[in-house]
Design a protein around this motif. Sequence first.
Motif, PDB file in Angstrom:
ATOM      1  N   TRP A  91       0.529  -1.110  -0.314  1.00 16.62           N
ATOM      2  CA  TRP A  91       0.046   0.055  -0.186  1.00 16.62           C
ATOM      3  C   TRP A  91       0.648   1.592  -0.001  1.00 16.62           C
ATOM      4  O   TRP A  91       0.673   2.138  -0.858  1.00 16.62           O
ATOM      5  CB  TRP A  91      -0.651  -0.004   1.550  1.00 16.62           C
ATOM      6  CG  TRP A  91      -2.706   0.703   1.038  1.00 16.62           C
ATOM      7  CD1 TRP A  91      -3.585   0.891   0.351  1.00 16.62           C
ATOM      8  CD2 TRP A  91      -1.940   2.278   2.435  1.00 16.62           C
ATOM      9  NE1 TRP A  91      -3.602   1.531   0.211  1.00 16.62           N
ATOM     10  CE2 TRP A  91      -3.239   2.937   1.907  1.00 16.62           C
ATOM     11  CE3 TRP A  91      -1.036   2.680   3.532  1.00 16.62           C
ATOM     12  CZ2 TRP A  91      -3.702   3.971   2.169  1.00 16.62           C
ATOM     13  CZ3 TRP A  91      -1.966   3.780   3.942  1.00 16.62           C
ATOM     14  CH2 TRP A  91      -3.088   4.098   3.054  1.00 16.62           C
ATOM     15  N   LEU A  92       1.423   1.388   0.951  1.00 14.17           N
ATOM     16  CA  LEU A  92       2.740   2.143   0.481  1.00 14.17           C
ATOM     17  C   LEU A  92       3.579   2.455  -0.312  1.00 14.17           C
ATOM     18  O   LEU A  92       3.698   3.796  -1.195  1.00 14.17           O
ATOM     19  CB  LEU A  92       3.916   2.133   2.068  1.00 14.17           C
ATOM     20  CG  LEU A  92       2.893   2.488   3.575  1.00 14.17           C
ATOM     21  CD1 LEU A  92       4.715   1.837   4.251  1.00 14.17           C
ATOM     22  CD2 LEU A  92       2.714   3.863   3.611  1.00 14.17           C
ATOM     23  N   ALA A 111       1.190   4.684  -3.009  1.00 13.86           N
ATOM     24  CA  ALA A 111       0.861   5.452  -2.272  1.00 13.86           C
ATOM     25  C   ALA A 111       1.874   6.996  -2.629  1.00 13.86           C
ATOM     26  O   ALA A 111       1.923   7.869  -2.769  1.00 13.86           O
ATOM     27  CB  ALA A 111       0.850   6.156  -0.415  1.00 13.86           C
ATOM     28  N   GLY A 112       3.120   6.191  -2.413  1.00 11.66           N
ATOM     29  CA  GLY A 112       4.481   6.752  -3.306  1.00 11.66           C
ATOM     30  C   GLY A 112       4.217   6.829  -3.969  1.00 11.66           C
ATOM     31  O   GLY A 112       3.952   7.867  -5.435  1.00 11.66           O
ATOM     32  N   LEU A 141       1.464   7.185  -6.064  1.00 11.59           N
ATOM     33  CA  LEU A 141       0.356   8.505  -6.184  1.00 11.59           C
ATOM     34  C   LEU A 141       0.345   9.709  -6.387  1.00 11.59           C
ATOM     35  O   LEU A 141       0.800  10.859  -6.465  1.00 11.59           O
ATOM     36  CB  LEU A 141      -1.080   7.582  -5.165  1.00 11.59           C
ATOM     37  CG  LEU A 141      -1.392   6.841  -5.947  1.00 11.59           C
ATOM     38  CD1 LEU A 141      -2.201   6.596  -4.733  1.00 11.59           C
ATOM     39  CD2 LEU A 141      -2.247   7.251  -7.455  1.00 11.59           C
ATOM     40  N   HIS A 142       1.831  10.391  -5.034  1.00 15.75           N
ATOM     41  CA  HIS A 142       2.258  10.929  -4.383  1.00 15.75           C
ATOM     42  C   HIS A 142       3.076  12.203  -5.561  1.00 15.75           C
ATOM     43  O   HIS A 142       3.041  12.410  -5.728  1.00 15.75           O
ATOM     44  CB  HIS A 142       2.831  11.174  -2.389  1.00 15.75           C
ATOM     45  CG  HIS A 142       1.988  10.749  -1.882  1.00 15.75           C
ATOM     46  ND1 HIS A 142       1.749   9.955  -1.713  1.00 15.75           N
ATOM     47  CD2 HIS A 142       1.988  11.787  -1.506  1.00 15.75           C
ATOM     48  CE1 HIS A 142       0.538  10.193  -0.281  1.00 15.75           C
ATOM     49  NE2 HIS A 142       0.765  11.743  -0.670  1.00 15.75           N
TER      50      HIS A 142
END
Lengths: 713, 387
Positions: free
Chosen positions: B336-337, B340-341, B343-344
């Motif tokens: 997930w992280l 998330a990275g 997407l950021h």
Amino acid sequence: METTSSPSQVREKRRRQGTGSVLLHFLGSMNLAITLLVVVAIASVIGTIIQQNQPYPDYLLKFGPFWFEAFATLGLYDVYSAGWYLFLLAFLVVSTSICLSRHTPSVLKEMRRYREHQQERSLRAFSNRREWTTRLDPAQVEALGAQTLQRHRFRFRSKAHGDARLLAGMAGRSNRLGYVFTHLSIVVICVGGIIDGNLLLKFREWTGQLQIETRNIPVSQVDPSSRLPVSRGAFRGNVNIPEGRSAGVVFLDLKDGYVVQDLPFRLHVEEFRVEHYDTGEPRSFESDVILTAPELDEPIVQTIRVNHPLTYRGYAIYQASFGDGGSLLGMRAWPLRGDDREPWELDGEVLKDQPIDVAGREYRLELEDFQLFNVRPTEDAETRRDVRNVGPSFTYRLRAPTGEAREYHNFMLPVEVRGRQYFLSGVRSTPQEEFRYLHLPADSRGRPDTFLAFYNLLQDQDSLRAASERAAEATLSEYGLGDSGLVPQVALSARDLVRRLLEEDMQAVLEYLEDSMLERQVPEDRRQMLMTFSRLAMERTLWEAYLEARSDGDLQPVSAADEQGQAFFRDALAALSAMDLYAAPVFLELTDFEQIQATGLMIARAPGQPVVYAGFGLLTLGILLMFYVSHRRAWCWIKPRPDGGTDVLLAGANQRDPLGFQRSFGELADELDARLKAAESGAGGRRAGGGGVSILGGAVGGPRGTAGLRNRP
Amino acid sequence: MSTTPDNVIGQFDDRGFLRRLSWFDWAWAAAFLVGTLYASVHFGPWMDVYEQGILYLGYATLIWVGWVWKPARLFSLVVAGLTLFALFQYPDLAAAERNFFLNYLLSSQSAIMWMCALFPAATVVYFAGLLARSEYTQKVGSALTWAASGAGFIGLLVRWWESYLISPEIGRIPVTNLYEVFVLFAMTTGLIYLYYEHRYRTRALGGFVGLIITASVGFLLWYHFDRQAHEIDPLIPALQSWWMKIHVPTNFVAYGAFAIAAMVGVAYLVQARNPERWRQRGLPGAEAMDDLMYRTIALGFAFFTIATILGAFWAAEAWGGYWSWDPKETWSLITWLTYAGWLHLRFTKGWRGTPMAWWAIIGLLVTTFTFLGVNIFLSGLHSYGEL
Ligand code: HEM
């Protein structure tokens, strides 16, 4: 979101801002956020590589003393509550909160702003735009534009710019809330997690108010400094309760020990059950429990199953494991050493120790476990479904007066191995080893008696002497040396070999035989013959002893041709050979049992759970808003022409999804185009539909003017 | 409404979503409603209230998908029809060998084998079409992918039935072990791909996505023949929960989407080496692929988030805590992280192109570890999926 500025400007700005806000800037920066995401991800890996929360001795064994210490210092056996890991998480939460607090005001403002001050010139710079010149008058165009925007779910503001008018529309603004929800949820979830992480307990542990108990002692003897009173805090602990017993505490595992947590209720376990599929796999584990508490008029009676916990006032009680709860075992002890070889009966209780005298030495018998079912693959198993139940077994440890102990695992019933029946008895000296199984052949009545009697005969001087003499005579007479007077000598050598066999194994016996021949310088040509002869005498001795053991056991006599008897004899020799490795002073046969199971319950309290779940809700909502609501803006610039017609400019923007927006802007423009054309081409007099008109308050008249509709790309 | 000029023009349709639905949409939804009601009553004795809820939720999801993505209607009809046909041929397990249709087509084993044959075939055909620039060949690729996904779907549904035929106490939804979820993975990835193929109007990426599906089919075949993993085993108590029915499929939508993103990433990197030539072959432009990568990662991320949350709910009920730092949970967090990275980087740093393609590919490696590696290499509460 970051505004771009040149490095020198930034430096200048920071100097003015002072360290506090520089720090704030750093903590809320995107680079830090991404770095943290990656670092937390990598740090989390460690805890999946090293198995967490295992008993400390296991780690010591695995890593050796040096690394064991090093890893323990780093907290790698419980990474996720190690200080440095919590610090990383806290860092991430702080960074997210700062980011959130910095961005939220502008996000909220952005949600409310329609950008109705946009100028024509800047609209013209948009890549998504379309222009028309129409002979419709501005009021008509405005109505059509409003209709179109509305049908595409834009809310808009209308603003006059001189004689021109701007419809500034915005749609999907909840997308911006998505950002707020998502990041807020991270903070909320972490806060909930911290509540359930029970920092108070950790704090008390760090400050030494709480002592970790490492000894295995009854709860009543646990020191108050290792006991936690009933409180509102979070915990997760385990307790094993035997059938028919009850408990009012749980044990929280901490490092290499535990602390005791008091509960505001008592749990009484009526019964624990394991149900099986016909393939032997367990189908359900369930405990019938009765919960009593001072504030309850009626006790709660419920069955707890896996996936079906019992919840009482914030305490959740789960079926977690099971084990033996002190089964009562009846055993027959077969001494394997000493002079008196008569077996005797004894009783014991699993999980209890008792002394046991064998051959004049006092051992401790530690009964560890009892298993009612043992499902094993069948011998010719082709699929995982080919299994059989080989019946009850029990595990015990025999501790010598010197303190060293070996562990044994014995089956109650004979187990079939390659067509023959054996009593299996496993042995190992450390828990890390696998059990190695001694195969004691079962006799024709399915008993171990014959083998054990045989073994005892061999160890008994008189019996062995008798057997060896019978054997020597028989062997010599087969060689035609019946009265050569060699009997005592041959018998002596046979006894010698048998004793060796008991102490070592067949291989060693043969080697010894060869060595002694060489030593005595037996000539080459006779050596082979002598060896064969000695071996025959030994085997004959064993056979004689075996026959005697059989008749002692009242079994029918065997002939040399009896297939079963022969096979048993071969098995017995193999078992004899292995006896030295088995090295037990006594063989315990399980004769009787009364199973008493214990259920392993996990009891947890998680007051942070509602907070975490609320965070989950926010997170889901936030992500869906962020991904599936598109935040877009459109402007319709309506400028009257001197000829009574109108110039129309439609422009749109979407920062996050340019490609998708290109299409949806196309649809918007096509629709406006079609509406303009329709209105122009004499749909006059007809009432235009939609609610846009009334909002604007302007009536829509018929077509006016004559200029053709031109579509200016 | 009807007198507005809009309708006269007919270039756009300003009726609401529901009013735009055709009679076929409604008939289709009604047909499945009848089926769902029947199942709800007929299988009622085996279901608790949650499972009833999931049944109707499943129905709602199906209808929503079908109305938004029209080809799903025909697909669902064919799958349902063939499955029903198979069930009628199935009085007992032995029929699987006696009955011609079951033996060669519709028993779960045959259907899954068909899937295993059709996905690699589709991959080859897609690539052939791409290299030969043949529109028609690529269409054949799509047809094969539809057929393969259908075969996988039917295989799973029939397997569900078969598990009850073995014995009602063994019966359970076939998403409980590594073998079954590999079929699920291949099938959902195929369907999600087909959706994007439809939306982006390009078949050029089919071969690339086919590669990852073919790889999973390869694993499935090995697992079947070497480990006899296709046998239906009874469920261990920890898995006997209705949560599984939503947790697992949700996860596999995510895995499928991530897999597609990574394969689009591969296509992106391939095309970046010689954009002109690949454009002529019909590969979408860099911007479109970048966008597709974002769409699929967003889809995957949303579903992965929901699946992980569902997993946490389930864990709270089964293991005594919504989060236990079990290796599978931890690796889910890592996955997930990772995304998330991604997407950021895209939305706050504005990264595009090659690094993002690489990140998507690495993301899939992390995902694969979560999905497979954890079961193979690490032990924990999720240890039912061991090889
Ligand atoms: C655990 C930590 C975090 C998680 C899981 C997380 C998750 C996300 C996700 C999923 C998105 C959506 C990407 C998209 O728009 O598609 C996002 C966007 C964003 N995040 Fe984070 N985030 C975290 C921490 C942070 C931090 C610390 C910052 C501040 C520096 C930050 C700033 C942003 C910004 C500015 C966006 C873009 C919003 C937009 O333009 O729509 N995030 N985040």
